[in-house]
Enzyme design. Structure first.
Site, PDB file in Angstrom:
ATOM      1  N   LYS A  71       0.826  -1.218   0.000  1.00  0.00           N
ATOM      2  CA  LYS A  71       0.000   0.000   0.000  1.00  0.00           C
ATOM      3  C   LYS A  71       0.858   1.266   0.000  1.00  0.00           C
ATOM      4  O   LYS A  71       0.610   2.188  -0.774  1.00  0.00           O
ATOM      5  CB  LYS A  71      -0.939   0.037   1.231  1.00  0.00           C
ATOM      6  CG  LYS A  71      -1.908  -1.130   1.316  1.00  0.00           C
ATOM      7  CD  LYS A  71      -2.922  -0.957   2.448  1.00  0.00           C
ATOM      8  CE  LYS A  71      -2.329  -1.058   3.844  1.00  0.00           C
ATOM      9  NZ  LYS A  71      -1.829  -2.392   4.208  1.00  0.00           N
ATOM     10  N   ARG A 107      -9.973   0.506   8.426  1.00  0.00           N
ATOM     11  CA  ARG A 107      -9.584  -0.867   8.751  1.00  0.00           C
ATOM     12  C   ARG A 107     -10.723  -1.630   9.423  1.00  0.00           C
ATOM     13  O   ARG A 107     -10.556  -2.807   9.735  1.00  0.00           O
ATOM     14  CB  ARG A 107      -8.402  -0.844   9.708  1.00  0.00           C
ATOM     15  CG  ARG A 107      -7.033  -0.959   9.017  1.00  0.00           C
ATOM     16  CD  ARG A 107      -5.991  -0.899  10.104  1.00  0.00           C
ATOM     17  NE  ARG A 107      -4.754  -1.538   9.794  1.00  0.00           N
ATOM     18  CZ  ARG A 107      -3.670  -0.902   9.367  1.00  0.00           C
ATOM     19  NH1 ARG A 107      -3.693   0.379   9.127  1.00  0.00           N
ATOM     20  NH2 ARG A 107      -2.554  -1.564   9.176  1.00  0.00           N
ATOM     21  N   ARG A 166      11.371  -6.150   5.465  1.00  0.00           N
ATOM     22  CA  ARG A 166      11.224  -4.733   5.818  1.00  0.00           C
ATOM     23  C   ARG A 166      11.695  -4.488   7.251  1.00  0.00           C
ATOM     24  O   ARG A 166      12.371  -3.503   7.534  1.00  0.00           O
ATOM     25  CB  ARG A 166       9.767  -4.288   5.644  1.00  0.00           C
ATOM     26  CG  ARG A 166       9.581  -2.794   5.876  1.00  0.00           C
ATOM     27  CD  ARG A 166       8.200  -2.325   5.502  1.00  0.00           C
ATOM     28  NE  ARG A 166       7.206  -2.743   6.473  1.00  0.00           N
ATOM     29  CZ  ARG A 166       5.883  -2.531   6.345  1.00  0.00           C
ATOM     30  NH1 ARG A 166       5.422  -1.935   5.270  1.00  0.00           N
ATOM     31  NH2 ARG A 166       5.034  -2.928   7.265  1.00  0.00           N
ATOM     32  N   ARG A 207      11.506  -1.325  11.683  1.00  0.00           N
ATOM     33  CA  ARG A 207      10.147  -1.009  12.136  1.00  0.00           C
ATOM     34  C   ARG A 207       9.717  -2.005  13.223  1.00  0.00           C
ATOM     35  O   ARG A 207       9.779  -3.224  13.036  1.00  0.00           O
ATOM     36  CB  ARG A 207       9.198  -1.052  10.924  1.00  0.00           C
ATOM     37  CG  ARG A 207       7.835  -0.503  11.278  1.00  0.00           C
ATOM     38  CD  ARG A 207       6.949  -0.411  10.062  1.00  0.00           C
ATOM     39  NE  ARG A 207       5.617  -0.865  10.405  1.00  0.00           N
ATOM     40  CZ  ARG A 207       4.553  -0.688   9.658  1.00  0.00           C
ATOM     41  NH1 ARG A 207       4.654  -0.072   8.503  1.00  0.00           N
ATOM     42  NH2 ARG A 207       3.376  -1.135  10.029  1.00  0.00           N
ATOM     43  N   ARG A 232      -0.883  -9.263  13.438  1.00  0.00           N
ATOM     44  CA  ARG A 232      -1.468  -8.273  12.518  1.00  0.00           C
ATOM     45  C   ARG A 232      -2.255  -8.959  11.403  1.00  0.00           C
ATOM     46  O   ARG A 232      -3.278  -8.446  10.956  1.00  0.00           O
ATOM     47  CB  ARG A 232      -0.356  -7.380  11.934  1.00  0.00           C
ATOM     48  CG  ARG A 232       0.163  -6.368  12.966  1.00  0.00           C
ATOM     49  CD  ARG A 232       1.561  -5.894  12.650  1.00  0.00           C
ATOM     50  NE  ARG A 232       1.665  -5.132  11.438  1.00  0.00           N
ATOM     51  CZ  ARG A 232       2.793  -5.050  10.706  1.00  0.00           C
ATOM     52  NH1 ARG A 232       3.884  -5.689  11.080  1.00  0.00           N
ATOM     53  NH2 ARG A 232       2.807  -4.313   9.626  1.00  0.00           N
TER      54      ARG A 232
HETATM   55  P1  AMP Z   1       0.219   0.498   9.127  1.00  0.00           P
HETATM   56  O1  AMP Z   1       1.442   1.338   9.010  1.00  0.00           O
HETATM   57  O2  AMP Z   1      -0.920   0.987   8.294  1.00  0.00           O
HETATM   58  O3  AMP Z   1       0.494  -0.979   8.897  1.00  0.00           O
HETATM   59  O4  AMP Z   1      -0.280   0.624  10.636  1.00  0.00           O
HETATM   60  C1  AMP Z   1       0.524   0.219  11.720  1.00  0.00           C
HETATM   61  C2  AMP Z   1      -0.309   0.062  12.986  1.00  0.00           C
HETATM   62  O5  AMP Z   1      -0.923   1.327  13.313  1.00  0.00           O
HETATM   63  C3  AMP Z   1      -1.457  -0.921  12.922  1.00  0.00           C
HETATM   64  O6  AMP Z   1      -1.035  -2.259  13.175  1.00  0.00           O
HETATM   65  C4  AMP Z   1      -2.391  -0.384  14.010  1.00  0.00           C
HETATM   66  O7  AMP Z   1      -1.922  -0.718  15.296  1.00  0.00           O
HETATM   67  C5  AMP Z   1      -2.234   1.126  13.845  1.00  0.00           C
HETATM   68  N1  AMP Z   1      -3.215   1.675  12.867  1.00  0.00           N
HETATM   69  C6  AMP Z   1      -2.940   2.276  11.676  1.00  0.00           C
HETATM   70  N2  AMP Z   1      -4.063   2.609  11.026  1.00  0.00           N
HETATM   71  C7  AMP Z   1      -5.088   2.213  11.812  1.00  0.00           C
HETATM   72  C8  AMP Z   1      -6.510   2.250  11.686  1.00  0.00           C
HETATM   73  N3  AMP Z   1      -7.099   2.754  10.588  1.00  0.00           N
HETATM   74  N4  AMP Z   1      -7.248   1.735  12.709  1.00  0.00           N
HETATM   75  C9  AMP Z   1      -6.683   1.245  13.806  1.00  0.00           C
HETATM   76  N5  AMP Z   1      -5.353   1.156  13.996  1.00  0.00           N
HETATM   77  C10 AMP Z   1      -4.552   1.627  13.004  1.00  0.00           C
END
Ligand code: AMP
Length: 190
Positions: free
Chosen positions: A14, A89, A128, A134, A145
Protein backbone atom coordinates in the site's frame (compact mmCIF):
# COMPACT_ATOMS: atom_id res chain seq x y z
CA UNK A 1 -11.83 15.06 -6.59
CA UNK A 2 -10.08 11.73 -6.70
CA UNK A 3 -10.48 9.92 -3.38
CA UNK A 4 -8.87 6.50 -3.33
CA UNK A 5 -8.80 3.87 -0.60
CA UNK A 6 -5.75 1.66 -1.00
CA UNK A 7 -6.46 -1.59 0.75
CA UNK A 8 -4.73 -4.87 1.52
CA UNK A 9 -3.06 -6.92 4.22
CA UNK A 10 0.07 -5.67 5.99
CA UNK A 11 2.91 -5.98 3.46
CA UNK A 12 0.63 -5.84 0.41
CA UNK A 13 2.46 -2.76 -0.93
CA UNK A 14 0.00 0.00 0.00
CA UNK A 15 2.72 2.47 0.99
CA UNK A 16 4.94 1.75 -2.01
CA UNK A 17 2.12 2.07 -4.55
CA UNK A 18 0.68 5.13 -2.77
CA UNK A 19 3.94 7.02 -3.31
CA UNK A 20 3.69 6.43 -7.05
CA UNK A 21 -0.01 7.28 -7.22
CA UNK A 22 0.62 10.56 -5.37
CA UNK A 23 3.35 11.49 -7.84
CA UNK A 24 1.30 10.68 -10.94
CA UNK A 25 -2.12 12.05 -9.90
CA UNK A 26 -0.94 14.89 -7.69
CA UNK A 27 -3.20 14.04 -4.76
CA UNK A 28 -2.51 13.98 -1.01
CA UNK A 29 -1.52 10.86 0.90
CA UNK A 30 -2.88 10.07 4.34
CA UNK A 31 -1.30 7.04 5.99
CA UNK A 32 -2.69 6.60 9.51
CA UNK A 33 0.25 4.32 10.35
CA UNK A 34 2.72 7.08 9.32
CA UNK A 35 0.76 9.65 11.36
CA UNK A 36 0.98 7.38 14.43
CA UNK A 37 4.69 6.62 13.93
CA UNK A 38 5.37 10.38 13.76
CA UNK A 39 3.47 10.85 17.05
CA UNK A 40 5.56 8.11 18.67
CA UNK A 41 8.77 9.70 17.36
CA UNK A 42 7.73 13.08 18.77
CA UNK A 43 6.97 11.50 22.14
CA UNK A 44 3.40 12.83 22.33
CA UNK A 45 0.72 11.44 24.62
CA UNK A 46 -1.15 10.15 21.57
CA UNK A 47 2.06 8.44 20.44
CA UNK A 48 2.41 6.70 23.79
CA UNK A 49 -1.16 5.42 23.61
CA UNK A 50 -0.79 4.33 19.97
CA UNK A 51 2.45 2.45 20.67
CA UNK A 52 0.72 0.13 23.14
CA UNK A 53 -1.67 -1.05 20.44
CA UNK A 54 0.86 -1.11 17.61
CA UNK A 55 3.40 -3.18 19.55
CA UNK A 56 0.67 -5.76 20.14
CA UNK A 57 -0.35 -5.76 16.48
CA UNK A 58 -3.80 -4.55 17.53
CA UNK A 59 -5.94 -1.78 16.05
CA UNK A 60 -6.45 1.51 17.86
CA UNK A 61 -10.05 2.08 19.02
CA UNK A 62 -12.27 3.33 16.20
CA UNK A 63 -13.24 6.62 17.91
CA UNK A 64 -9.59 7.56 18.41
CA UNK A 65 -8.39 6.79 14.89
CA UNK A 66 -11.49 8.39 13.33
CA UNK A 67 -10.68 11.64 15.21
CA UNK A 68 -7.08 11.49 14.00
CA UNK A 69 -8.23 10.94 10.42
CA UNK A 70 -10.74 13.81 10.60
CA UNK A 71 -8.17 16.31 11.85
CA UNK A 72 -5.58 15.14 9.29
CA UNK A 73 -8.16 15.61 6.54
CA UNK A 74 -9.11 19.07 7.87
CA UNK A 75 -5.48 20.17 7.71
CA UNK A 76 -5.22 19.56 3.96
CA UNK A 77 -5.54 22.65 1.83
CA UNK A 78 -6.33 22.96 -1.88
CA UNK A 79 -6.49 19.23 -2.21
CA UNK A 80 -7.23 17.57 -5.56
CA UNK A 81 -8.04 14.38 -3.72
CA UNK A 82 -6.63 11.97 -1.20
CA UNK A 83 -5.26 8.45 -1.11
CA UNK A 84 -6.27 6.81 2.16
CA UNK A 85 -3.64 4.24 3.14
CA UNK A 86 -4.28 2.04 6.19
CA UNK A 87 -7.68 3.61 6.78
CA UNK A 88 -10.42 2.40 6.99
CA UNK A 89 -9.58 -0.87 8.75
CA UNK A 90 -13.04 -1.64 10.21
CA UNK A 91 -16.61 -1.17 9.03
CA UNK A 92 -17.33 1.69 11.51
CA UNK A 93 -14.23 3.46 10.10
CA UNK A 94 -15.52 3.02 6.52
CA UNK A 95 -18.89 4.43 7.56
CA UNK A 96 -17.22 7.38 9.28
CA UNK A 97 -15.09 8.09 6.20
CA UNK A 98 -18.13 8.01 3.94
CA UNK A 99 -19.90 10.48 6.24
CA UNK A 100 -16.87 12.80 6.50
CA UNK A 101 -16.53 12.95 2.72
CA UNK A 102 -20.29 13.42 2.22
CA UNK A 103 -20.15 16.43 4.56
CA UNK A 104 -17.61 17.88 2.15
CA UNK A 105 -19.75 17.03 -0.87
CA UNK A 106 -17.39 14.22 -1.81
CA UNK A 107 -17.26 10.44 -2.09
CA UNK A 108 -14.76 7.61 -2.46
CA UNK A 109 -13.90 7.16 -6.16
CA UNK A 110 -12.54 3.63 -5.85
CA UNK A 111 -11.20 1.06 -3.39
CA UNK A 112 -8.13 -0.78 -4.67
CA UNK A 113 -7.59 -4.15 -2.99
CA UNK A 114 -4.00 -5.35 -3.38
CA UNK A 115 -4.17 -9.14 -3.31
CA UNK A 116 -0.97 -10.89 -2.19
CA UNK A 117 -0.53 -14.51 -1.00
CA UNK A 118 0.26 -14.92 2.69
CA UNK A 119 3.76 -16.44 2.22
CA UNK A 120 4.83 -13.41 0.14
CA UNK A 121 3.39 -11.00 2.75
CA UNK A 122 5.35 -12.71 5.50
CA UNK A 123 8.61 -12.63 3.50
CA UNK A 124 8.18 -8.93 2.58
CA UNK A 125 7.41 -7.89 6.17
CA UNK A 126 10.33 -9.80 7.67
CA UNK A 127 12.66 -8.19 5.10
CA UNK A 128 11.22 -4.73 5.82
CA UNK A 129 11.79 -5.29 9.55
CA UNK A 130 15.45 -6.14 8.90
CA UNK A 131 15.93 -3.15 6.61
CA UNK A 132 14.03 -0.44 8.49
CA UNK A 133 13.90 -1.69 12.07
CA UNK A 134 10.15 -1.01 12.14
CA UNK A 135 9.10 -2.23 15.59
CA UNK A 136 6.02 -4.24 14.55
CA UNK A 137 7.76 -6.03 11.64
CA UNK A 138 8.86 -9.04 13.70
CA UNK A 139 7.50 -12.54 13.16
CA UNK A 140 5.35 -12.65 16.30
CA UNK A 141 3.67 -9.25 15.75
CA UNK A 142 3.28 -9.85 12.00
CA UNK A 143 1.27 -13.01 12.75
CA UNK A 144 -1.01 -11.05 15.11
CA UNK A 145 -1.47 -8.27 12.52
CA UNK A 146 -2.47 -10.83 9.89
CA UNK A 147 -5.06 -12.36 12.25
CA UNK A 148 -6.45 -8.86 12.94
CA UNK A 149 -6.51 -8.17 9.19
CA UNK A 150 -8.52 -11.31 8.44
CA UNK A 151 -11.00 -10.87 11.27
CA UNK A 152 -11.55 -7.10 11.44
CA UNK A 153 -10.35 -5.58 8.16
CA UNK A 154 -11.04 -8.00 5.30
CA UNK A 155 -14.88 -7.76 5.79
CA UNK A 156 -14.47 -4.30 4.23
CA UNK A 157 -14.08 -5.99 0.85
CA UNK A 158 -17.77 -6.95 0.93
CA UNK A 159 -18.68 -3.51 2.27
CA UNK A 160 -17.01 -1.76 -0.68
CA UNK A 161 -18.45 -4.29 -3.15
CA UNK A 162 -21.91 -3.25 -1.98
CA UNK A 163 -20.91 0.39 -2.51
CA UNK A 164 -19.78 -0.51 -6.06
CA UNK A 165 -16.30 0.82 -5.35
CA UNK A 166 -14.36 -2.43 -5.10
CA UNK A 167 -11.53 -3.24 -7.54
CA UNK A 168 -9.09 -6.09 -7.05
CA UNK A 169 -5.46 -5.68 -8.14
CA UNK A 170 -2.86 -8.46 -8.34
CA UNK A 171 -0.37 -7.11 -5.80
CA UNK A 172 2.67 -9.30 -6.50
CA UNK A 173 5.06 -9.72 -9.40
CA UNK A 174 6.73 -6.78 -11.15
CA UNK A 175 6.25 -3.44 -9.40
CA UNK A 176 5.72 -1.70 -12.75
CA UNK A 177 3.01 -4.14 -13.81
CA UNK A 178 1.15 -3.65 -10.51
CA UNK A 179 1.36 0.12 -10.92
CA UNK A 180 0.14 -0.05 -14.52
CA UNK A 181 -2.91 -2.09 -13.39
CA UNK A 182 -3.60 0.47 -10.67
CA UNK A 183 -3.39 3.39 -13.11
CA UNK A 184 -5.69 1.68 -15.61
CA UNK A 185 -8.25 1.20 -12.82
CA UNK A 186 -7.95 4.77 -11.56
CA UNK A 187 -8.24 6.16 -15.09
CA UNK A 188 -11.58 4.36 -15.49
CA UNK A 189 -13.11 6.17 -12.47
CA UNK A 190 -11.37 9.53 -12.83
P1 AMP B 1 0.22 0.50 9.13
O1 AMP B 1 1.44 1.34 9.01
O2 AMP B 1 -0.92 0.99 8.29
O3 AMP B 1 0.49 -0.98 8.90
O4 AMP B 1 -0.28 0.62 10.64
C1 AMP B 1 0.52 0.22 11.72
C2 AMP B 1 -0.31 0.06 12.99
O5 AMP B 1 -0.92 1.33 13.31
C3 AMP B 1 -1.46 -0.92 12.92
O6 AMP B 1 -1.04 -2.26 13.17
C4 AMP B 1 -2.39 -0.38 14.01
O7 AMP B 1 -1.92 -0.72 15.30
C5 AMP B 1 -2.23 1.13 13.85
N1 AMP B 1 -3.22 1.68 12.87
C6 AMP B 1 -2.94 2.28 11.68
N2 AMP B 1 -4.06 2.61 11.03
C7 AMP B 1 -5.09 2.21 11.81
C8 AMP B 1 -6.51 2.25 11.69
N3 AMP B 1 -7.10 2.75 10.59
N4 AMP B 1 -7.25 1.74 12.71
C9 AMP B 1 -6.68 1.24 13.81
N5 AMP B 1 -5.35 1.16 14.00
C10 AMP B 1 -4.55 1.63 13.00
Amino acid sequence: MLNIVIFGAPGSGKGTQSERIVEKYNINHISTGDVLRAEIKNGTELGQTAKKYMDQGQLLPDELIIDILASTLDNLKDSKGVIFDGFPRTIPQAEALKKMLAERGQDISVMLDLEVPEDILMERLINRGKQTGRADDNEETIKKRLVVYHSQTSPLKEWYKKENKYEQIKGYGELEVIFADICATIDKVK
